[in-house]
Design an enzyme around this catalytic site. Structure first.
Site, PDB file in Angstrom:
ATOM      1  CG  ASN A 100       3.040 -40.651  -9.252  1.00 38.12           C
ATOM      2  OD1 ASN A 100       4.036 -40.491  -8.559  1.00 38.12           O
ATOM      3  ND2 ASN A 100       3.017 -41.498 -10.258  1.00 38.12           N
ATOM      4  CG  ASP A 309      10.862 -41.205 -13.355  1.00 41.03           C
ATOM      5  OD1 ASP A 309      10.020 -41.319 -12.444  1.00 41.03           O
ATOM      6  OD2 ASP A 309      10.693 -40.483 -14.361  1.00 41.03           O
TER       7      ASP A 309
END
Length: 420
Positions: A100, A309
């Site tokens: 992303n 993450d």
């Protein structure tokens, strides 16, 4: 810690989940290789650097399954250089980058550019390629070209409600034998939820996010995996019921692995009462029952890995009302000290269980060989001081961003040797 010269660590606590070793020993490293491990090693050369290992832990380098890089496109959040420095400060020698970015990692040229940009980095970067073009969930990306360019696997890092698309993606990806990481969230059931649906969500006046948004998505994905046999990694598991479903699937020998984000092992939904936007996650923090079930899942190897993450945002992006805040937080520099102090010291996880879920199993999920402390093996190690305290401030963090609940708090435990 990748070592190039001769170093002797005396009476250091050695952790090696691969060999199930947790012992105090001497260990000699020469030219980046482990050459000797014994109860006592007497230095035979004045050129050997002798290091007192008292109260220190030497263990395999940590591995992060998935984290976000600001570069390219969002360099004000994080650059590849600062991401590498943050990973080293946290003891992570390998980090897998999510697609992303801007532009999205959906073509071989960007994979090549990231590899070239990070070629001299002390951190080894893996790269996830996108499943669909521009992560839009419409057109399948050029998976064959991405696989040929050397991606570690495929993910869109977002949920897809179109089950027919998920089936086609898994069928198309099956020949490459690379992991496909899916986010199990049913968007229709999630709706506009921002906090786990409960009495607490009602009391806080925040839109509820039902547990079944995750569990129905997991069940659907597992049915498709049973058909396609494509290796799938389930990201960000957050519910006790999700752990049960994964346990059943593994007992049925489906080719799946799963991870939990580290925040969900430490915090539950009650803490959201502070309305701190750094506590906004996707999926949201769950109940205490869920938190304990996730820890048990780690202990039993039902949940394979703990994911960082790492998701950096600028101060301006994150300092908004809770419901409008983007989801995610930084974590590379915080994971080990916080999990050690709150799970290992308390006895909820053993040191080897924690290290297994942060080093051995992430590599297993990525289909890579484990890092181990054995004679003749490369010294890809982390040196950790569990007693050292430090303050989490922007000036102390290597990350360009400081969006974390633990900002301005004092932590116990710090990495004291970076890769060299």
């Amino acid at each position: 810690m990748t070592v190039k010269n001769r170093q002797l660590f005396q009476q250091v606590r050695i952790l090696d989940p691969v060999s199930a070793i947790d012992q105090v020993s001497d260990i000699l490293l020469e030219q980046g290789v482990i050459t000797d491990i014994r109860d006592s090693i007497i230095p035979d050369d004045e050129q050997i650097e002798v290091i007192d290992g008292n109260n220190l832990i030497l263990a395999p380098g940590l591995v992060d399954l998935y984290s976000s890089s600001g570069q390219p496109g969002y360099e004000e959040r994080e650059t590849l250089k600062s991401l590498a420095e943050a990973s080293q400060a946290g003891g992570f020698t390998r980090v897998a980058i999510l697609p992303n970015t801007n532009p999205v990692i959906d073509n071989p040229s960007l994979v090549t550019w990231i590899k070239q940009t990070t070629a001299l980095s002390k951190t080894k970067f893996y790269i996830w390629g996108s499943l669909t073009q521009n992560l839009e969930g419409v057109t399948i990306a050029e998976l064959a070209n991405l696989a040929e360019s050397g991606v570690i696997g495929f993910t869109d890092n977002r949920p897809h409600s179109n089950l027919q698309l998920i089936r086609k993606l898994l069928e198309y990806a099956q020949p490459f034998n690379l992991p496909v990481a899916l986010v199990p969230i049913n968007l229709q059931l999630r709706g506009n939820g921002v906090v786990r649906e409960s009495n607490i969500s009602i009391r806080l006046g925040l839109m509820g996010y039902p547990e079944i948004a995750e569990t129905i998505a997991i069940a659907s994905i597992l049915e498709i995996v049973s058909l396609t046999k494509t290796p799938v990694h389930l990201m960000r598991i957050s519910t006790a019921r999700g752990v049960e479903l994964i346990k059943q699937a593994k007992e049925n020998h489906l080719p799946i692995t799963a991870s939990v984000n580290w925040h969900h092992l430490l915090l539950n939904t009650e803490i959201v009462a502070s309305y701190n936007p750094n506590l906004r996650f996707e999926p949201p923090l769950a109940t205490e029952i869920d938190r304990l079930a996730l820890i048990k899942g780690i202990k039993n190897n039902v949940i394979d890995a703990i994911a960082v993450d790492h998701t950096p945002y600028t101060y301006e992006e994150k300092t908004v009302a809770f419901a409008q805040a983007p989801t995610g937080a930084i974590g590379l520099e915080l994971v080990l000290p916080l999990l050690w102090e709150n799970l290992v010291v308390t006895g909820e996880l053993s040191p080897l269980e924690l290290w297994r879920s942060l080093s051995v199993n992430p590599l297993k999920c990525l289909k890579k060989e484990s890092i181990t402390l054995q004679k003749g093996k490369p010294a890809e190690l982390t040196l950790f001081s569990p007693q050292q305290t430090w303050q989490v401030t922007p000036s102390q963090l290597k990350s360009l961003s400081s969006n974390t609940y633990w900002l301005d708090k004092q932590l116990k435990g710090k990495i004291i040797a970076f890769p060299q």
